[in-house]
Design an enzyme around this catalytic site. Structure first.
Site, mmCIF file in Angstrom:
data_model
loop_
_atom_site.group_PDB
_atom_site.id
_atom_site.type_symbol
_atom_site.label_atom_id
_atom_site.label_comp_id
_atom_site.label_asym_id
_atom_site.label_seq_id
_atom_site.Cartn_x
_atom_site.Cartn_y
_atom_site.Cartn_z
ATOM 1 N N TYR A 1 0.796 -1.270 -0.032
ATOM 2 C CA TYR A 1 0.082 0.147 0.081
ATOM 3 C C TYR A 1 0.867 1.127 0.025
ATOM 4 C CZ TYR A 1 0.843 1.137 5.106
ATOM 5 O OH TYR A 1 1.409 1.364 6.268
ATOM 6 N N ARG B 1 8.269 4.052 -4.609
ATOM 7 C CA ARG B 1 8.288 3.306 -3.638
ATOM 8 C C ARG B 1 7.102 2.045 -3.895
ATOM 9 N NH1 ARG B 1 7.468 5.787 2.205
ATOM 10 N NH2 ARG B 1 5.178 5.883 1.448
ATOM 11 N N ARG C 1 -7.275 -20.664 -1.799
ATOM 12 C CA ARG C 1 -6.308 -20.436 -0.410
ATOM 13 C C ARG C 1 -5.155 -21.580 -0.537
ATOM 14 N NH1 ARG C 1 -4.515 -21.913 4.571
ATOM 15 N NH2 ARG C 1 -3.566 -20.271 5.733
ATOM 16 N N HIS D 1 -0.601 -21.084 -0.002
ATOM 17 C CA HIS D 1 0.597 -20.228 0.170
ATOM 18 C C HIS D 1 1.256 -19.683 -0.992
ATOM 19 C CE1 HIS D 1 -0.493 -21.614 4.165
ATOM 20 N NE2 HIS D 1 0.048 -20.319 4.641
ATOM 21 N N LYS E 1 6.314 -1.889 1.677
ATOM 22 C CA LYS E 1 5.060 -1.181 2.517
ATOM 23 C C LYS E 1 4.181 -2.201 2.536
ATOM 24 C CE LYS E 1 3.034 3.307 3.289
ATOM 25 N NZ LYS E 1 3.400 3.424 4.779
ATOM 26 N N GLU F 1 12.723 2.534 13.365
ATOM 27 C CA GLU F 1 11.681 3.575 12.912
ATOM 28 C C GLU F 1 10.559 3.342 14.002
ATOM 29 O OE1 GLU F 1 9.804 2.614 9.223
ATOM 30 O OE2 GLU F 1 9.962 0.376 9.648
ATOM 31 N N LEU G 1 11.062 1.420 6.768
ATOM 32 C CA LEU G 1 10.651 1.787 5.322
ATOM 33 C C LEU G 1 11.247 3.193 5.231
ATOM 34 C CD1 LEU G 1 7.929 1.172 3.860
ATOM 35 C CD2 LEU G 1 6.908 3.278 4.664
HETATM 36 N N1 PDD Z 1 2.883 5.122 7.405
HETATM 37 N N2 PDD Z 1 7.592 3.908 8.915
HETATM 38 C C1 PDD Z 1 6.507 3.087 8.977
HETATM 39 C C2 PDD Z 1 6.353 1.761 9.280
HETATM 40 C C3 PDD Z 1 5.198 3.592 8.253
HETATM 41 O O1 PDD Z 1 4.083 2.925 8.327
HETATM 42 C C4 PDD Z 1 5.355 5.059 7.757
HETATM 43 C C5 PDD Z 1 3.971 5.669 7.056
HETATM 44 C C6 PDD Z 1 6.553 5.816 7.691
HETATM 45 C C7 PDD Z 1 6.702 7.061 7.123
HETATM 46 O O2 PDD Z 1 6.534 7.090 5.755
HETATM 47 P P1 PDD Z 1 6.123 8.242 4.871
HETATM 48 O O3 PDD Z 1 6.800 9.347 5.273
HETATM 49 O O4 PDD Z 1 6.531 7.788 3.523
HETATM 50 O O5 PDD Z 1 4.582 8.336 5.372
HETATM 51 C C8 PDD Z 1 7.618 4.922 8.331
HETATM 52 C C9 PDD Z 1 1.488 5.607 6.883
HETATM 53 C C10 PDD Z 1 1.430 6.995 6.729
HETATM 54 C C11 PDD Z 1 0.390 4.796 7.316
HETATM 55 O O6 PDD Z 1 0.592 3.570 7.383
HETATM 56 O O7 PDD Z 1 -0.602 5.265 7.663
#
Ligand code: PDD
Length: 290
Positions: free
Chosen positions: A37, A56, A104, A106, A150, A182, A206
């Site tokens: 996403y 990304r 279903r 894997h 992501k 993070e 991320l």
């Molecule tokens: N999340 N690290 C993680 C684990 C995140 O889920 C996010 C952002 C970031 C920051 O990334 P960016 O600056 O590109 O938004 C870092 C989004 C906002 C969410 O899951 O809602």
């Protein structure tokens, strides 16, 4: 239809009210969390840093061995239309691609059409209360080793965020082998003796679009900024800690594990950066930067 069902969403080529958009219970996104996403802020009807988000997305899809179902210009057209159908202005766009519907099992299914979904909701300005500083709690990063993807499977992030909430904090700051990775939904910066420091990109975090913009703004404005490892000790002794994300921009952390960060107030470095960030956003709204 309830309020949350009112917005227009995009699903597999169609724009329709959220309440009418349906996917199969066999969708691998639902069954396995098999998808990726993006969250993209929209200011004045324009998609902020769209090329960075789409790049990304490409990397995330590559990471799960999927081709991007739409070309970048096609994504742009779909997302712009979605924003317009939802009234333009300031919004938060969410898009998701899953491996699609299959029996279903894997292993990857052969010849399955991906599911492509996007929604957009109005956003208001980041609440002032957040800009006064939030509390964070350190937690052990027990996630997998592909955190640069992501992925929609966010259970570890959810459990870690909840752990922080139960400790009286608003965000979790994760440590792996004694080093900061993070936040549960954000990237981490610290300031020490006037130097801004953020962990280097790797498979353990991320690559945040906001993170990259903050690094760029530091570089363009002559603020010393280093992409390097942050130890638990450095985090605990930092003069300032900030969290960055598309939805919350740059937020100062003023308490860590119940103790004040620096003098317990948002620091000078944060004030400088948030001013530069707001200037950049304003220039973007006015079409002076893309
Ligand atoms: N999340 N690290 C993680 C684990 C995140 O889920 C996010 C952002 C970031 C920051 O990334 P960016 O600056 O590109 O938004 C870092 C989004 C906002 C969410 O899951 O809602």
């Amino acid at each position: 239809m309830s309020d949350i069902d009112n917005g227009i969403v995009y699903l597999n080529g169609e724009f329709l009210p959220a309440g009418e958009a349906k996917i199969s219970v066999l969708d691998r996104g639902f069954i396995f969390g098999d998808g990726v996403y993006e969250v993209i802020p929209v200011y004045g009807g324009h998609l902020f840093r769209l090329p960075h988000h789409l790049q990304r997305l490409d990397h995330s899809l590559e990471g799960i061995h999927m081709a991007n179902p739409l070309a970048h210009n096609h994504w742009q057209a779909v997302l712009e239309q979605l924003v317009e159908l939802n009234g333009g202005g300031d919004q938060s766009l969410y898009l998701q691609v899953t491996r699609g519907v299959a029996k279903r099992d894997h292993g990857f299914p052969p010849d399955t059409e991906p599911t492509v979904f996007a929604m957009s909701n109005p956003i208001s300005a980041v609440p002032e209360s957040l800009r006064e500083g939030i509390a964070a709690a350190t937690v052990e990063d027990f996630r997998w080793k592909l955190c640069h993807i992501k992925a929609i499977a966010l259970l570890p992030n959810i459990l870690l965020r909840q752990q922080a909430v139960e400790a009286g904090a608003e965000e979790a700051i994760m440590l792996r082998d004694g080093f900061v990775t993070e936040g549960a939904a954000s990237n981490v910066f610290i300031v020490n003796n006037g130097v801004v420091l953020t962990p280097p990109k790797s498979n353990l975090l991320l690559p945040g679009v906001t993170r990259d913009l903050v690094v760029e703004l530091c570089q363009q404005n002559g603020l010393p900024c280093v992409e390097g490892a942050i130890s638990e000790m450095q985090l605990k002794e930092a003069d300032e800690i900030w969290l960055t994300s598309s939805s919350r921009e740059i937020i100062p952390v003023t308490r860590l594990d119940g103790l004040p960060v620096g003098d317990g107030r948002p620091g000078r470095g944060w004030q400088q950066l948030i001013a530069l960030y707001q200037q950049y956003k304003q220039a973007f709204r006015e079409g002076r930067v893309t």
